[in-house]
Motif scaffolding. Structure first.
Motif, PDB file in Angstrom:
ATOM      1  N   TYR A  47      -8.110  -6.268   7.547  1.00  8.83           N
ATOM      2  CA  TYR A  47      -8.476  -7.154   6.438  1.00  8.83           C
ATOM      3  C   TYR A  47      -9.533  -8.145   6.946  1.00  8.83           C
ATOM      4  CZ  TYR A  47      -4.076  -5.335   4.560  1.00  8.83           C
ATOM      5  OH  TYR A  47      -3.058  -4.507   4.119  1.00  8.83           O
ATOM      6  N   GLN A  57     -10.794  -4.527   2.779  1.00  8.71           N
ATOM      7  CA  GLN A  57      -9.804  -3.766   3.554  1.00  8.71           C
ATOM      8  C   GLN A  57     -10.414  -2.458   4.006  1.00  8.71           C
ATOM      9  OE1 GLN A  57      -6.060  -3.099   1.533  1.00  8.71           O
ATOM     10  NE2 GLN A  57      -5.555  -1.324   2.788  1.00  8.71           N
ATOM     11  N   GLY A  71       0.400  -4.170   2.445  1.00 12.20           N
ATOM     12  CA  GLY A  71      -0.409  -5.220   1.854  1.00 12.20           C
ATOM     13  C   GLY A  71       0.484  -6.039   0.939  1.00 12.20           C
ATOM     14  N   ASN A  72       0.060  -6.200  -0.288  1.00  8.71           N
ATOM     15  CA  ASN A  72       0.859  -6.934  -1.272  1.00  8.71           C
ATOM     16  C   ASN A  72       1.582  -6.000  -2.234  1.00  8.71           C
ATOM     17  OD1 ASN A  72       0.049  -9.519  -0.336  1.00  8.71           O
ATOM     18  ND2 ASN A  72      -1.909  -9.305  -1.432  1.00  8.71           N
ATOM     19  N   SER A 106      -4.382  -1.139   8.570  1.00  7.72           N
ATOM     20  CA  SER A 106      -5.307  -1.802   7.647  1.00  7.72           C
ATOM     21  C   SER A 106      -5.929  -3.021   8.310  1.00  7.72           C
ATOM     22  CB  SER A 106      -4.577  -2.231   6.364  1.00  7.72           C
ATOM     23  OG  SER A 106      -4.140  -1.096   5.641  1.00  7.72           O
TER      24      SER A 106
END
Length: 448
Positions: free
Chosen positions: A255, A270, A178-179, A253
């Motif tokens: 999103y 998520q 992710g981030n 994941s």
């Protein structure tokens, strides 16, 4: 035919040795060079004949191993093409209904992306971009079943990977999930929204998403994934990733956003599909020796006297034999130490590092295998010496058992440690090599 050729070589060498012995009592074998009746101590010889060659390894059992799952492909200049793939369950993070408020319309959902994150603990070969493919399984896999490096499985024909561009991960550089920057390298494979995400989302309200293990639940409906590659590579390109499926960073994941209601509430959500210890998982290996030195040696074992080869993943193992040990029948000889030296070919910048250690395995006439008796001694060895490029084994007990006649003198198997979870391969020099370093059996003995 291979066995006949090998026996022919043994007979030829034996004949040469016999002729030399009859002409010169101080022969090169070295154990009977002293005059009869002398009391000797700390004599040493390293001229014992060693026969070496490679054989095809049996497939290896690789399900739920305590170690890496191997993924990727490359072309080895000596070993040909190698391709490894992963087969695994994925499991729901929890029972889930994607419908807004559990009963709303799925029409308000927008899927932004689906990413498969695979934590990477290492790489064998070169960091080059590779094209990854992902397929849904057509048949179930089970955590209590056995799977091997040559196991095959039926899959859908639809590639769930959404990108045909090369992807790579540097195992020395932490990646993002992710981030979030995490403490592992991450192989990031985008998956198809239409072919992966929506078929699962559309199961909302059915038992398929109620859990993982019950009848009609997720892993019975979604049987698992095959993660593989489809590369067109040249020699020395590509590599095998060591993936850690049990890492918290390994997951898929999804999103998505619910666009119903006011726009300020359209937050990205998520949902994770996990790889974990409850997943059946294994990896396979496809190895092609076509037009390689190994193919030639597998067809003609005598070539192993120049070079012979060991490869993990169910590739090849080596055989070594000391054919003339049975000629040592003098009861007044005691071998105080027997050290086997096996030199290997390697230079520092070579991306194909030899195995960190090798094992010597006995095999009886019935094919039953066991470690040599010295394996359990503190000074057994077998670890690669990368300063001088050789493996050293203390096999004193084994040699004395051969000389005493309590053990049949049969070829020993030489295999790589961690063969099921590493991609290492090793090139060893044979007894007749033109290179400087040759294998040696160094016998230190007493005669009284």
């Amino acid at each position: 035919m291979k066995n006949f050729r090998f026996k022919g070589v043994i007979l030829l060498i034996f004949t040469i040795i016999a002729i030399n012995f009859s002409c010169n009592k101080n022969n090169s074998f070295g154990l009977n060079v002293q005059p009869d009746g002398d009391i000797l101590q700390a004599n040493q010889t390293d001229t014992t004949t060693i026969i070496s060659y490679s054989v095809k390894e049996d497939s290896l059992k690789v399900d739920e191993l305590d170690g890496s799952n191997l993924l990727g492909s490359y072309i080895d200049p000596y070993f040909g093409s190698i391709k490894t793939s992963i087969v695994s369950h994925i499991r729901l993070d929890n029972a889930y209904d994607f419908r807004p408020n559990g009963s709303g319309s799925l029409d308000s959902l927008i899927v932004d992306s689906v990413i498969m994150y695979l934590a990477v603990d290492g790489l064998y070969g070169n960091v080059d971009g590779q094209i990854f493919e992902v397929y849904q399984l057509n048949e179930s896999i089970y955590i209590d079943s056995s799977y091997y490096t040559n196991s095959s499985i039926s899959t859908s024909s639809i590639n769930l990977a959404s990108s045909s561009n090369p992807i790579q991960a540097n195992p020395l550089v932490p990646g993002y999930v992710g981030n979030e920057l995490v403490d592992q390298a991450i192989l990031r494979i985008p998956l198809s929204i239409n072919d992966f995400a929506w078929p699962i989302i559309n199961e909302s309200g059915n038992s398929s998403l109620d859990g993982n293990d019950g009848s009609g639940e997720f892993i019975e409906w979604f049987k698992g994934l095959l993660i593989s590659t489809n590369n067109s590579q040249n020699i020395n390109l590509g590599g095998i990733y060591y993936t850690d499926l049990l890492s918290k960073n390994s997951k898929i994941s999804l999103y998505f956003r619910d666009t119903s209601g006011i726009s300020s509430e359209h937050d990205t959500l998520q949902f994770n599909f996990n790889f974990n210890t409850n997943c059946a998982r294994y990896h396979t290996a496809e190895i092609n020796y076509l037009n390689t030195d190994i193919e030639n040696e597998l067809n003609d074992s005598t070539l192993g006297q120049d070079m012979f080869y060991i490869q993990s993943m169910g590739g090849t193992r080596a055989k070594i034999h000391f054919p003339f040990l049975n000629s040592i029948t003098d009861s007044n000889i005691i071998v105080n130490n027997a050290e086997l030296i096996l030199p290997f070919q390697y230079y520092t910048s070579d991306p194909y590092v030899p195995s960190s250690s090798l094992f010597l395995i006995e095999e009886d006439s019935l094919g039953e295998e066991s470690f040599v008796p010295d394996f359990f001694e503190y000074n057994y060895g077998g670890t690669a010496n990368f300063n001088e490029n050789y493996y050293s084994f203390n096999i004193t007990r084994y040699i004395n058992e051969i000389i005493s006649g309590s053990k049949t003198n049969l070829p020993l198997n030489v295999v790589s440690s961690g063969s099921g979870i590493t991609a290492n391969r090793t090139i060893l020099t044979g007894f007749s090599t033109s290179l400087k370093d040759k294998p040696r059996l160094i016998l230190t003995y007493s005669k009284y």
